[in-house]
Design a protein around this motif. Structure first.
Motif, PDB file in Angstrom:
ATOM      1  N   GLY A  84       5.897 -85.432   6.820  1.00  0.00           N
ATOM      2  CA  GLY A  84       5.748 -86.153   5.567  1.00  0.00           C
ATOM      3  C   GLY A  84       6.921 -85.887   4.647  1.00  0.00           C
ATOM      4  N   THR A  85       7.415 -86.946   4.002  1.00  0.00           N
ATOM      5  CA  THR A  85       8.531 -86.813   3.073  1.00  0.00           C
ATOM      6  C   THR A  85       8.061 -87.121   1.641  1.00  0.00           C
ATOM      7  OG1 THR A  85       9.182 -89.134   3.343  1.00  0.00           O
ATOM      8  CG2 THR A  85      10.157 -87.529   4.853  1.00  0.00           C
ATOM      9  N   LYS A  86       8.918 -86.800   0.688  1.00  0.00           N
ATOM     10  CA  LYS A  86       8.682 -87.078  -0.740  1.00  0.00           C
ATOM     11  C   LYS A  86       7.384 -86.448  -1.236  1.00  0.00           C
ATOM     12  CE  LYS A  86      11.244 -91.422  -0.326  1.00  0.00           C
ATOM     13  NZ  LYS A  86      11.248 -92.890  -0.536  1.00  0.00           N
ATOM     14  N   PHE A  87       7.012 -85.319  -0.633  1.00  0.00           N
ATOM     15  CA  PHE A  87       5.771 -84.655  -1.042  1.00  0.00           C
ATOM     16  C   PHE A  87       5.886 -84.094  -2.454  1.00  0.00           C
ATOM     17  CE2 PHE A  87       8.418 -81.424   0.866  1.00  0.00           C
ATOM     18  CZ  PHE A  87       8.283 -80.355   0.005  1.00  0.00           C
ATOM     19  N   GLU A  88       7.129 -83.876  -2.929  1.00  0.00           N
ATOM     20  CA  GLU A  88       7.313 -83.345  -4.286  1.00  0.00           C
ATOM     21  C   GLU A  88       6.668 -84.239  -5.332  1.00  0.00           C
ATOM     22  OE1 GLU A  88      11.264 -82.452  -2.060  1.00  0.00           O
ATOM     23  OE2 GLU A  88       9.774 -84.043  -2.150  1.00  0.00           O
TER      24      GLU A  88
ATOM     25  N   MET B 191      16.358 -72.389  -0.932  1.00  0.00           N
ATOM     26  CA  MET B 191      15.857 -71.573   0.166  1.00  0.00           C
ATOM     27  C   MET B 191      14.490 -72.052   0.661  1.00  0.00           C
ATOM     28  SD  MET B 191      15.562 -67.445   0.325  1.00  0.00           S
ATOM     29  CE  MET B 191      14.843 -67.371  -1.296  1.00  0.00           C
ATOM     30  N   ILE B 192      13.596 -72.384  -0.265  1.00  0.00           N
ATOM     31  CA  ILE B 192      12.262 -72.812   0.146  1.00  0.00           C
ATOM     32  C   ILE B 192      12.321 -74.124   0.918  1.00  0.00           C
ATOM     33  CG2 ILE B 192      10.063 -73.680  -0.724  1.00  0.00           C
ATOM     34  CD1 ILE B 192      10.244 -70.671  -0.630  1.00  0.00           C
ATOM     35  N   LYS B 193      13.183 -75.042   0.512  1.00  0.00           N
ATOM     36  CA  LYS B 193      13.315 -76.296   1.234  1.00  0.00           C
ATOM     37  C   LYS B 193      13.888 -76.065   2.629  1.00  0.00           C
ATOM     38  CE  LYS B 193      13.475 -79.369  -2.748  1.00  0.00           C
ATOM     39  NZ  LYS B 193      14.222 -80.379  -3.529  1.00  0.00           N
ATOM     40  N   CYS B 194      14.785 -75.091   2.743  1.00  0.00           N
ATOM     41  CA  CYS B 194      15.286 -74.712   4.072  1.00  0.00           C
ATOM     42  C   CYS B 194      14.160 -74.195   4.945  1.00  0.00           C
ATOM     43  CB  CYS B 194      16.368 -73.630   3.947  1.00  0.00           C
ATOM     44  SG  CYS B 194      17.974 -74.204   3.387  1.00  0.00           S
ATOM     45  N   ILE B 195      13.326 -73.329   4.377  1.00  0.00           N
ATOM     46  CA  ILE B 195      12.241 -72.731   5.152  1.00  0.00           C
ATOM     47  C   ILE B 195      11.235 -73.791   5.591  1.00  0.00           C
ATOM     48  CG2 ILE B 195      10.305 -71.123   5.066  1.00  0.00           C
ATOM     49  CD1 ILE B 195      11.981 -69.353   3.255  1.00  0.00           C
ATOM     50  N   LEU B 196      10.887 -74.704   4.698  1.00  0.00           N
ATOM     51  CA  LEU B 196       9.952 -75.770   5.066  1.00  0.00           C
ATOM     52  C   LEU B 196      10.492 -76.594   6.232  1.00  0.00           C
ATOM     53  CD1 LEU B 196       8.816 -77.046   1.544  1.00  0.00           C
ATOM     54  CD2 LEU B 196       7.383 -75.904   3.241  1.00  0.00           C
ATOM     55  N   ALA B 197      11.791 -76.910   6.183  1.00  0.00           N
ATOM     56  CA  ALA B 197      12.397 -77.707   7.251  1.00  0.00           C
ATOM     57  C   ALA B 197      12.433 -76.933   8.561  1.00  0.00           C
ATOM     58  CB  ALA B 197      13.810 -78.126   6.848  1.00  0.00           C
ATOM     59  N   LEU B 198      12.858 -75.675   8.496  1.00  0.00           N
ATOM     60  CA  LEU B 198      13.001 -74.882   9.724  1.00  0.00           C
ATOM     61  C   LEU B 198      11.648 -74.483  10.294  1.00  0.00           C
ATOM     62  CD1 LEU B 198      16.097 -72.641   8.907  1.00  0.00           C
ATOM     63  CD2 LEU B 198      15.984 -74.920   9.915  1.00  0.00           C
TER      64      LEU B 198
ATOM     65  N   ILE C  64      17.214 -85.748   8.718  1.00  0.00           N
ATOM     66  CA  ILE C  64      18.252 -85.172   9.569  1.00  0.00           C
ATOM     67  C   ILE C  64      19.255 -84.402   8.711  1.00  0.00           C
ATOM     68  CG2 ILE C  64      20.166 -85.689  11.139  1.00  0.00           C
ATOM     69  CD1 ILE C  64      18.541 -88.001  12.237  1.00  0.00           C
ATOM     70  N   ASN C  65      19.625 -84.962   7.564  1.00  0.00           N
ATOM     71  CA  ASN C  65      20.506 -84.244   6.646  1.00  0.00           C
ATOM     72  C   ASN C  65      19.880 -82.923   6.197  1.00  0.00           C
ATOM     73  OD1 ASN C  65      22.764 -85.957   6.550  1.00  0.00           O
ATOM     74  ND2 ASN C  65      21.823 -87.268   4.996  1.00  0.00           N
ATOM     75  N   THR C  66      18.577 -82.934   5.965  1.00  0.00           N
ATOM     76  CA  THR C  66      17.893 -81.695   5.575  1.00  0.00           C
ATOM     77  C   THR C  66      17.953 -80.674   6.696  1.00  0.00           C
ATOM     78  OG1 THR C  66      16.383 -82.861   4.078  1.00  0.00           O
ATOM     79  CG2 THR C  66      15.702 -80.695   4.836  1.00  0.00           C
ATOM     80  N   PHE C  67      17.694 -81.092   7.940  1.00  0.00           N
ATOM     81  CA  PHE C  67      17.772 -80.172   9.070  1.00  0.00           C
ATOM     82  C   PHE C  67      19.182 -79.594   9.204  1.00  0.00           C
ATOM     83  CE2 PHE C  67      14.103 -82.495  11.365  1.00  0.00           C
ATOM     84  CZ  PHE C  67      13.183 -81.601  10.846  1.00  0.00           C
TER      85      PHE C  67
ATOM     86  N   PHE D 131       3.487 -81.793   9.213  1.00  0.00           N
ATOM     87  CA  PHE D 131       4.318 -80.920   8.394  1.00  0.00           C
ATOM     88  C   PHE D 131       4.915 -81.721   7.242  1.00  0.00           C
ATOM     89  CE2 PHE D 131       4.344 -79.524  12.772  1.00  0.00           C
ATOM     90  CZ  PHE D 131       4.069 -78.165  12.683  1.00  0.00           C
ATOM     91  N   VAL D 132       5.502 -81.010   6.301  1.00  0.00           N
ATOM     92  CA  VAL D 132       6.265 -81.669   5.238  1.00  0.00           C
ATOM     93  C   VAL D 132       7.678 -81.098   5.221  1.00  0.00           C
ATOM     94  CG1 VAL D 132       4.340 -82.305   3.749  1.00  0.00           C
ATOM     95  CG2 VAL D 132       5.352 -80.036   3.531  1.00  0.00           C
ATOM     96  N   VAL D 133       8.631 -81.969   4.990  1.00  0.00           N
ATOM     97  CA  VAL D 133      10.037 -81.573   4.865  1.00  0.00           C
ATOM     98  C   VAL D 133      10.618 -82.345   3.694  1.00  0.00           C
ATOM     99  CG1 VAL D 133      12.318 -81.588   5.934  1.00  0.00           C
ATOM    100  CG2 VAL D 133      10.307 -81.067   7.324  1.00  0.00           C
ATOM    101  N   SER D 134      11.337 -81.648   2.835  1.00  0.00           N
ATOM    102  CA  SER D 134      11.934 -82.299   1.681  1.00  0.00           C
ATOM    103  C   SER D 134      13.167 -83.087   2.089  1.00  0.00           C
ATOM    104  CB  SER D 134      12.317 -81.260   0.619  1.00  0.00           C
ATOM    105  OG  SER D 134      12.965 -81.889  -0.468  1.00  0.00           O
ATOM    106  N   ASN D 135      13.265 -84.298   1.598  1.00  0.00           N
ATOM    107  CA  ASN D 135      14.474 -85.086   1.837  1.00  0.00           C
ATOM    108  C   ASN D 135      15.158 -85.432   0.520  1.00  0.00           C
ATOM    109  OD1 ASN D 135      12.403 -86.819   1.034  1.00  0.00           O
ATOM    110  ND2 ASN D 135      13.260 -88.577   2.114  1.00  0.00           N
TER     111      ASN D 135
END
Length: 316
Positions: free
Chosen positions: A237-241, A291-298, A103-106, A278-282
């Motif tokens: 999915g989280t923590k994909f990094e 920017m890339i983490k924003c794009i993945l989330a959006l 949610i913080n990422t979004f 999907f994957v979203v960075s947290n």
């Protein structure tokens, strides 16, 4: 005018028009560096570091436009005629999977100034783990945070009952979900505007292999409840990094074979379509989200909103 495909994994892609005019030189340069990237990802050939850095600078130009298009759509989204309030998106998953931090990422990705937002408390400390039903609003979107369903008393039946009631909008905001154990759910009336439109089931990609068969069976039952109520469901999915992919290659994350294997494994265990995963960075450092983490989330969020929007229009 140039249309640029941002993510593609063979079946799924998001295609956003950059709406900018490019000289032939820029187009040729883009093609050349794209070929270099393909060669680097598919062979043992290693491109010199300066080549990779130049590519990253070039793609940042195009991704910046894609980020603006995604953010504008979500920030300016309006519900179809006949519907009022917000699009309600529930995050549901195991304790520590990353629901609150997603949610913080979004919120960060949707912030007009690109600031890192920490509106939602996170952490594995018992004092910080979410126990109440909470909601967070931005524009016409409302995100609902919940306690991990494996942290409940009576952890087998209670998560199903709670999910059923949350989806229908029967549980008041602020309710302590760990202590909440209604005998007759129908005694709790539907709260106007609280019914859920979409649910994101959150999984930690690094611990996916450790989830036993019983918990996977529970997840299938939870997903069935959402499907029976015609609530759109996705997996995030989280923590994909921590799977080993470098951030400069996150734009091709859905081509990354270890991630594809995780999605294939999850699809086989749950029956969910990989196209709904999907994957979203947290995780991030500093005061700004990249920017890339924003794009993945959006990207994940936009996919949910567009499908929900179509469903609302059909139901109207």
């Amino acid at each position: 005018m140039l249309g640029y495909t941002l993510f593609q994994d063979g079946k799924r892609s998001v295609h956003v028009s950059t709406e900018i005019s490019l000289s032939r030189l820029k187009i040729y340069t883009l093609i050349i560096f794209t070929l270099f990237q393909i060669i680097q990802r598919t062979t043992a050939f290693t491109i010199h570091q300066w080549t990779s850095d130049i590519w990253w600078a070039l793609t940042s130009l195009f991704f910046g436009r894609n980020l603006k298009v995604l953010k504008d759509y979500l920030i300016n989204y309006k519900l179809p005629d006949g519907h009022e309030g917000y699009i309600n998106i529930l995050l549901y998953g195991l304790m520590g999977a990353g629901k609150s931090s997603i949610i913080n990422t979004f919120l960060s990705a949707l912030d007009p100034h690109g600031r890192t937002m920490t509106c939602v408390m996170t952490g594995m400390n018992p004092e910080l783990v979410t126990s109440e039903l909470r909601s967070y609003k931005v524009a016409k979107l409302k995100f609902w945070d919940t306690a991990g369903w494996n942290a409940m008393t009576k952890p087998y039946e209670k998560p199903k009952k709670l999910l059923d009631m949350i989806l229908e909008g029967r549980i008041p905001t602020g309710t302590n979900l760990r202590n909440f154990n209604p005998i007759f759910p129908e005694e709790y009336p539907v709260i106007p505007g609280n019914a859920i439109h979409g649910v994101a089931f959150i999984f930690d990609m690094t611990t996916l292999d450790n989830i036993n068969a019983d918990k996977m069976e529970q997840f299938r039952e939870l997903q069935t409840i959402a499907a029976q109520k015609y609530v759109h469901s996705v997996v995030i999915g989280t923590k994909f990094e921590k799977l080993g992919i470098k951030e400069k290659n996150h734009a091709w994350i859905y081509e990354y074979k270890p991630l594809q294997q995780k999605f294939k494994q999850l699809s086989a265990s749950t029956g969910m379509d990989q196209q709904c995963m999907f994957v979203v960075s947290n995780e991030w450092n500093g005061d700004e989200i990249t920017m890339i983490k924003c794009i993945l989330a959006l990207y994940a969020l936009e996919n949910m909103i567009r499908i929900i929007d179509r469903c609302l229009k059909i139901a109207a």
